[in-house]
Design an enzyme around this catalytic site. Sequence first.
Site, short mmCIF file in Angstrom:
data_model
loop_
_atom_site.label_atom_id
_atom_site.label_comp_id
_atom_site.label_asym_id
_atom_site.label_seq_id
_atom_site.Cartn_x
_atom_site.Cartn_y
_atom_site.Cartn_z
N LYS A 1 0.84 -1.21 0.00
CA LYS A 1 0.00 0.00 0.00
C LYS A 1 0.87 1.25 0.00
O LYS A 1 0.62 2.19 -0.76
CB LYS A 1 -0.91 0.02 1.24
CG LYS A 1 -2.12 -0.87 1.14
CD LYS A 1 -2.85 -0.95 2.48
CE LYS A 1 -3.87 -2.07 2.44
NZ LYS A 1 -4.37 -2.48 3.74
N GLN A 53 -5.15 -1.33 9.66
CA GLN A 53 -5.08 -2.68 9.08
C GLN A 53 -5.71 -3.70 10.03
O GLN A 53 -5.42 -3.72 11.22
CB GLN A 53 -3.62 -3.03 8.80
CG GLN A 53 -3.40 -4.36 8.12
CD GLN A 53 -3.89 -4.41 6.67
OE1 GLN A 53 -3.94 -3.40 5.98
NE2 GLN A 53 -4.25 -5.60 6.23
N ASP A 56 -11.56 2.90 4.02
CA ASP A 56 -11.97 1.49 3.99
C ASP A 56 -13.49 1.36 3.85
O ASP A 56 -13.98 0.28 3.52
CB ASP A 56 -11.57 0.80 5.30
CG ASP A 56 -10.34 -0.07 5.16
OD1 ASP A 56 -10.11 -0.60 4.06
OD2 ASP A 56 -9.64 -0.25 6.18
N1 GUN Z 1 -7.09 -6.62 6.10
C1 GUN Z 1 -7.32 -7.35 4.97
N2 GUN Z 1 -7.98 -6.61 4.06
C2 GUN Z 1 -8.17 -5.40 4.62
C3 GUN Z 1 -8.78 -4.20 4.16
O1 GUN Z 1 -9.33 -4.10 3.05
N3 GUN Z 1 -8.77 -3.16 5.02
C4 GUN Z 1 -8.22 -3.24 6.26
N4 GUN Z 1 -8.25 -2.17 7.04
N5 GUN Z 1 -7.62 -4.33 6.72
C5 GUN Z 1 -7.61 -5.41 5.89
#
Ligand code: GUN
Length: 299
Positions: free
Chosen positions: A55, A99, A122
């Site tokens: 990311k 996350q 998100d």
């Molecule tokens: N963990 C796995 N996929 C995601 C996601 O799309 N967002 C977040 N915040 N954590 C994750």
Amino acid sequence: MGKAKIIDGKQFAANLRADVAKDVGALKAKHNITPGLAVVLVGEDPASQVYVRSKGKMTVEVGMHSYEHKLPDDTSEADLLALVEKLNNDDTVNGILVQLPLPKHMNSAKVLESINPAKDVDGFHLINVGLLATGGDAMVACTPLGCLMMLKDQLGDLSGKKAVVVGRSNIVGKPMAQLLLRENCTVTIAHSRTVDLAGECKRADILVAAVGQPQMVKGSWIKPGATVIDVGMNRIAAPEKGEGKTRLVGDVDFDEAVEVAGAITPVPGGVGPMTIACLLKNTFTATCRQNGLDEADIS
Ligand code: GUN
């Protein structure tokens, strides 16, 4: 029946990131604003570390600021909430992503609700979930948003199509169903207690599988010509590659489905790459909204 078109999510995601990079350049040139995305990682989960690194790299590649906050596994919930509050009040931060999964001693729901909904890239905050359900300007969860983009690219207008979403998670199944409803599909959400799952799937013009069960959806469950979106990411043993080797498969039995479907996303290389691209798109959208700018006017 010929073989299905394979939807190239890797290429689609690369194109979307290029579009976002262009928009970021225009936002800088016209308004002197550079979007900033803060990603918070608590603990040492190896899969999460890989995602967060990826990311950060792609955020910088599209010209945005990336702020990474890595906290130890034994961080208190209060300290995490204090960090989120600081990011909520930081004008250089337009998007905040905590996350998941969080360590067990934390209340994930409480942490997610502490994020300013306008910075919730998100789309997990209850305000955004509610806005999506009631037709407002929500931040939409990245994975279902990516699925919708691929479906619209493939099919154009989705109005009147029969869509079946297999899986009812808050992260994928439910927001996916809401998005398809917003596009005027006739939507069914199927799940582990559905009677005659195969029969429900077989009626779908659009089939989205998001259950986390390797190769569960069989070719015989698919309507000939249907568009199949496979959100699954399951690691299974692959003795054909050598002892102890594994491979990644989706929730759909690809080899069977490809003979029946009209179009299908592969695993890997389908939905997966779209998630981060949509996160960047959401960060751009959030930045425009926070600055009172119409996203459509930027580039
Ligand atoms: N963990 C796995 N996929 C995601 C996601 O799309 N967002 C977040 N915040 N954590 C994750």
